[in-house]
Design a protein around this motif. Structure first.
Motif, short mmCIF file in Angstrom:
data_model
loop_
_atom_site.label_atom_id
_atom_site.label_comp_id
_atom_site.label_asym_id
_atom_site.label_seq_id
_atom_site.Cartn_x
_atom_site.Cartn_y
_atom_site.Cartn_z
N LEU A 40 -14.84 -21.42 -7.01
CA LEU A 40 -15.98 -22.38 -6.25
C LEU A 40 -15.89 -22.44 -5.01
O LEU A 40 -14.35 -22.38 -4.51
CB LEU A 40 -15.90 -23.86 -7.14
N ASP A 41 -16.80 -22.70 -3.92
CA ASP A 41 -16.43 -22.89 -2.75
C ASP A 41 -17.57 -24.18 -2.16
O ASP A 41 -18.65 -24.35 -2.87
CB ASP A 41 -16.96 -21.68 -1.76
N ASP A 42 -17.26 -24.71 -0.99
CA ASP A 42 -18.27 -25.54 -0.53
C ASP A 42 -19.50 -24.85 0.33
O ASP A 42 -19.22 -23.85 0.55
CB ASP A 42 -17.53 -26.37 0.77
N LEU A 43 -20.74 -25.51 -0.22
CA LEU A 43 -21.99 -24.80 0.28
C LEU A 43 -21.93 -25.22 2.01
O LEU A 43 -21.10 -26.29 2.25
CB LEU A 43 -23.31 -25.56 -0.03
N THR A 87 -20.79 -23.84 -4.52
CA THR A 87 -21.49 -22.68 -5.24
C THR A 87 -20.24 -21.93 -5.95
O THR A 87 -19.01 -22.14 -5.51
CB THR A 87 -21.81 -21.71 -3.90
N GLY A 88 -20.50 -20.81 -6.75
CA GLY A 88 -19.42 -20.09 -7.32
C GLY A 88 -19.77 -20.32 -9.01
O GLY A 88 -20.90 -20.60 -9.43
N ASN A 89 -18.74 -20.14 -9.74
CA ASN A 89 -18.83 -20.28 -11.00
C ASN A 89 -17.80 -21.13 -11.59
O ASN A 89 -16.73 -21.51 -10.94
CB ASN A 89 -18.49 -18.78 -11.72
N GLY A 108 -25.75 -28.62 -6.71
CA GLY A 108 -25.33 -27.34 -5.94
C GLY A 108 -26.06 -26.03 -6.53
O GLY A 108 -27.15 -26.22 -7.05
N ARG A 109 -25.15 -25.04 -6.31
CA ARG A 109 -25.73 -23.69 -6.62
C ARG A 109 -24.67 -23.04 -7.24
O ARG A 109 -24.42 -21.82 -7.42
CB ARG A 109 -25.95 -22.92 -5.37
N ILE A 110 -24.17 -23.65 -8.47
CA ILE A 110 -23.18 -23.03 -9.29
C ILE A 110 -24.04 -22.33 -10.33
O ILE A 110 -24.86 -22.87 -11.02
CB ILE A 110 -22.66 -24.03 -9.84
N THR A 111 -23.47 -21.35 -10.54
CA THR A 111 -24.25 -20.16 -11.23
C THR A 111 -23.38 -19.62 -12.67
O THR A 111 -22.23 -20.35 -12.70
CB THR A 111 -24.65 -18.89 -10.89
N ASN A 132 -27.88 -27.64 -11.01
CA ASN A 132 -27.22 -26.40 -10.54
C ASN A 132 -28.20 -25.14 -10.98
O ASN A 132 -29.22 -25.10 -11.42
CB ASN A 132 -25.49 -26.42 -10.93
#
Length: 407
Positions: A40-43, A87-89, A108-111, A132
C-alpha cells in the motif's frame, strides 16, 4: 464527522476511552505489518504512513492498536472526512494477525481481491473495507469468521454471489454490501442479531426465500436490484423495521396492511409490480410513503392523511380523493401529495383556495379536470386529464377492465 465504519465499530468506545498495553510486538505480527505496508501507499495529499517507521515500535503506528504483543485493531488510512486514502492491494499476510478483532480501510483506490487469508482471523468482529475498488468475489471462506458482527464491503466492484456461508454467520448485526455488482439470489441470513441489511444497487435476482430475512431487522434496503416475486409473507414478520426500501425491483403481489403499523420513518416501494388495494389497519404515522409506479388499485384510504410526503402517483387508484387528505394539505400537514396518473374521479377543493407554499399537489392525468392548477413534476406530462376512453368504470376489486392500461 465520525465515519460510519467507526461508529459501527465494537472497539470504538475502547479506542476513545481506554489505552492498550504495548509490549514488544510478536514477530509474526511485525512481519505481517511490514508486508501490508509494502502493498500500500498514500494517495497524493495523504500522510497516513508517515508514522510507519519499522525501526520503532509498530504499536505506536497510526491506526495500529495492540494488546500486549498482538495487534487487535488495524484501521488503514486517515479516517477524517474528505482525507485522501490509500492505493495498492491488500496483502494476504493480514491473515497472520491472529488476534485481530477489527479491520477497516478508509475511502481510497485500493484494488484487487479480498485476501482469502482473512478467513484465518478467527477473532474478527468488524470488517469494513468500503469505498475502494475491491473486485472479484466475496470469499466464501469468510463464513469461517464465526465472531463477525459487522461486514461492510460497500461501494466497491465486487461480483459473484453473496456466499450462503456468510448468511449463516451466527452473530452478524450489520451487513452492508450496497453499490457493488453482486448477482444471484439473496441467501438466508440466520443471525437473530441482524438489524441492518443493505444490499441496494447490485444485480441480485430471484425471489426471497421464506426465511431469508430475520425478524430482528430494523433497516432493510434491497432497492435497485432485479428481485421478483411476492414479499407479503416476509414483510409481515419484520415488525421492528424503521426503514424499508424495496424500490426499483420487480416485486409482485399485495402489501399487508399491518406493514403500515410498524415503527417506520420511511417506506419506499416505488417502481415495482405490486398490486391490490392499499388498506392500512390504522392511522398511518410514517412521515414518507412512496408507493408510486406500481399497480395498486381501489380507493385511497383516508388513514393515509397523516403522512407528510405521500406519493401515490402512477397507479390505478379510483374514486374521490378523501376530504381529510385535502384538509391536511391545506393546513400544511401534508407537504407532498402526488396523485397524478391514476383513475381518480374527483376532489373536493375550492378552485380559488391557496395551497401553502410548503406543500405540493399534483392531480394531472386522472379521470377529472383538475379544479386547481398546481405545479407538477415534468415527468407528469402536459395532459391535464386522461382520455375518456380510458376512464371506464372499474368493476370488482381487481380492476379487470383496465388491467391492460399502463397509466
Amino acid at each position: 464527522m465520525i465515519p460510519l465504519f467507526l461508529l459501527l465499530s465494537p472497539l470504538f468506545f475502547l479506542l476513545q476511552n481506554s489505552f492498550f498495553v504495548h509490549g514488544i510486538l510478536d514477530p509474526i505480527d511485525f512481519l505481517a505489518l511490514q508486508a501490508i505496508r509494502k502493498g500500500l501507499d498514500d494517495l497524493p495529499g495523504s500522510n497516513y504512513f508517515t508514522s510507519w517507521d519499522f525501526t520503532s515500535e509498530p504499536c505506536n503506528f497510526a491506526g495500529v492498536y495492540c494488546n500486549g504483543d498482538k495487534v487487535i485493531a488495524l484501521n488503514l488510512g486517515d479516517p477524517r472526512a474528505g482525507s485522501p486514502g490509500l492505493t495498492g492491494n491488500l496483502d494476504p499476510s493480514i491473515g497472520k494477525l491472529s488476534a485481530l478483532a477489527e479491520f477497516t480501510v478508509v475511502q481510497g483506490r485500493i484494488t484487487g481481491a479480498l485476501p482469502e487469508s482473512m478467513s484465518q482471523l478467527k477473532n474478527l468482529r468488524f470488517l469494513g473495507v468500503s469505498r475502494n475498488f475491491i473486485s472479484g468475489d466475496i470469499p466464501a471462506s469468510l463464513g469461517q469468521l464465526r465472531e463477525l458482527q459487522t461486514l461492510d464491503l460497500s461501494f466497491n466492484q465486487l461480483t459473484g454471489n453473496i456466499p450462503w456461508a456468510v448468511g449463516a454467520l451466527p452473530t452478524l448485526s450489520n451487513v452492508i454490501l450496497c453499490h457493488n455488482h453482486l448477482s444471484g439470489s439473496i441467501p438466508p441470513f440466520v443471525s437473530p442479531r441482524l438489524t441492518r441489511l443493505d444490499l441496494k444497487h447490485n444485480e441480485l435476482s430471484g425471489t426471497l426465500l421464506p426465511n431469508s430475512l430475520p425478524s430482528s431487522l430494523e433497516y432493510l434496503s434491497l432497492s435497485w436490484n432485479l428481485l421478483t416475486g411476492p414479499v407479503d409473507y416476509h414483510l409481515t414478520r419484520l415488525n421492528r423495521l424503521n426503514y424499508l426500501d424495496l424500490s426499483l425491483n420487480r416485486f409482485t403481489g399485495c402489501i399487508p396492511g399491518i406493514l403500515f403499523t410498524f415503527p417506520l420513518t420511511n417506506l419506499q416501494l416505488q417502481r415495482n409490480l405490486f398490486t391490490g388495494p392499499v388498506l392500512p389497519m390504522s392511522q398511518v404515522t410514517i412521515p414518507t410513503v412512496d408507493i408510486s409506479f406500481n399497480r395498486f388499485f381501489g380507493e385511497i384510504s383516508p388513514l393515509l392523511s397523516n403522512v407528510q410526503n405521500l406519493y401515490l402517483n402512477n397507479n390505478r387508484f379510483t374514486g374521490q380523493v378523501p376530504a381529510v387528505l385535502v384538509d391536511r394539505l391545506l393546513t400544511a400537514g401534508i407537504q407532498v401529495l402526488y396523485l397524478q396518473h391514476n383513475f381518480l374521479t374527483g376532489i373536493e377543493i375550492n378552485p380559488t383556495v391557496e395551497i401553502p407554499v410548503s406543500s405540493s399537489l399534483c392531480l394531472q392525468y386522472n379521470c377529472m379536470i383538475p379544479p386547481v392548477q398546481t405545479a407538477c413534476p415534468l415527468k407528469a406530462g402536459k395532459q391535464k386529464s386522461r382520455p375518456t376512453d380510458q376512464c371506464v368504470e372499474w368493476k370488482g376489486q381487481k380492476g379487470e377492465k383496465t388491467n391492460n392500461i399502463t397509466g
